[in-house]
Enzyme design. Structure first.
Site, PDB file in Angstrom:
ATOM      1  NE  ARG A  92      -3.857   2.324   1.265  1.00 12.53           N
ATOM      2  CZ  ARG A  92      -4.763   2.644   2.157  1.00 12.53           C
ATOM      3  NH1 ARG A  92      -5.064   1.794   3.116  1.00 12.53           N
ATOM      4  NH2 ARG A  92      -5.383   3.796   2.088  1.00 12.53           N
ATOM      5  NE  ARG A 102      -7.864   1.502  -0.343  1.00 12.79           N
ATOM      6  CZ  ARG A 102      -8.410   2.546   0.203  1.00 12.79           C
ATOM      7  NH1 ARG A 102      -8.650   2.561   1.475  1.00 12.79           N
ATOM      8  NH2 ARG A 102      -8.721   3.596  -0.487  1.00 12.79           N
ATOM      9  CG  ASP A 151      -8.120   0.756   4.345  1.00  9.03           C
ATOM     10  OD1 ASP A 151      -7.209   1.403   4.903  1.00  9.03           O
ATOM     11  OD2 ASP A 151      -9.299   1.141   4.312  1.00  9.03           O
TER      12      ASP A 151
END
Length: 170
Positions: free
Chosen positions: A86, A95, A98
């Site tokens: 990331r 992504r 997270d």
């Protein structure tokens, strides 16, 4: 007799890109292993993206135990995100991982980098549904409502469908 870590946290996890561990569900499982101290994990759920992200997400919530105060845990979560690929500054985009602190056993926390409870968790079905599976009775220190009550209020307000199960659990 060893004592248990002094803090409990609820962490939200999300992914919608393949990474070095595999697909999004595999990335969540690997992230849980990296975080450690896991007490409970929700089922993995598939959700629609928000903002400019283009792929569906896999989301989960976990209750963890840790000796770390909030700022130290945040730094460790950011290091895990970086190790997974990331990059900072990519908000609302696709992504590989997270990791967000939603709640902690100490109630409220706020400094220049972190606010607990997470400011948006009460309005996000993709957060509340997994959270409901692992901490339905946890009280939001701001509103005094339980996670169960927050989820019920959101369901009444949105009336929309709930996210679907993304398959195998962690």
């Amino acid at each position: 007799m060893p004592s248990s870590p002094p803090y409990r946290y609820v962490i939200a996890l999300g992914s919608n890109r393949r990474g070095r561990h595999g697909g999004p569900a595999d990335e969540l499982r690997a992230a849980l292993a990296a975080v450690g101290g896991v007490i409970a994990v929700s089922p993995l759920i598939a959700t629609a993206p928000l903002g400019p992200a283009t792929r569906r997400f896999v989301n989960a919530a976990a209750v963890i135990a840790s000796d770390e105060p909030p700022r130290a845990l945040l730094a460790r979560l950011k290091a895990i995100e970086a190790a997974f690929g990331r990059r900072p500054g990519q908000r609302w985009r696709d992504r590989v991982i997270d990791l967000d602190i939603l709640l902690w056993s100490g109630g409220c926390w706020r400094d220049d980098r972190l606010t607990i409870p997470h400011p948006a968790f009460r309005a996000r079905r993709f957060v509340l549904d997994p959270l409901l599976a692992v901490a339905p009775g946890w009280r939001d220190p701001v509103t005094g409502r339980t996670v169960r009550q927050l989820a019920a209020r959101l369901t009444r307000r949105t009336g929309g469908p709930r996210p679907r199960d993304a398959g195998r659990g962690p």
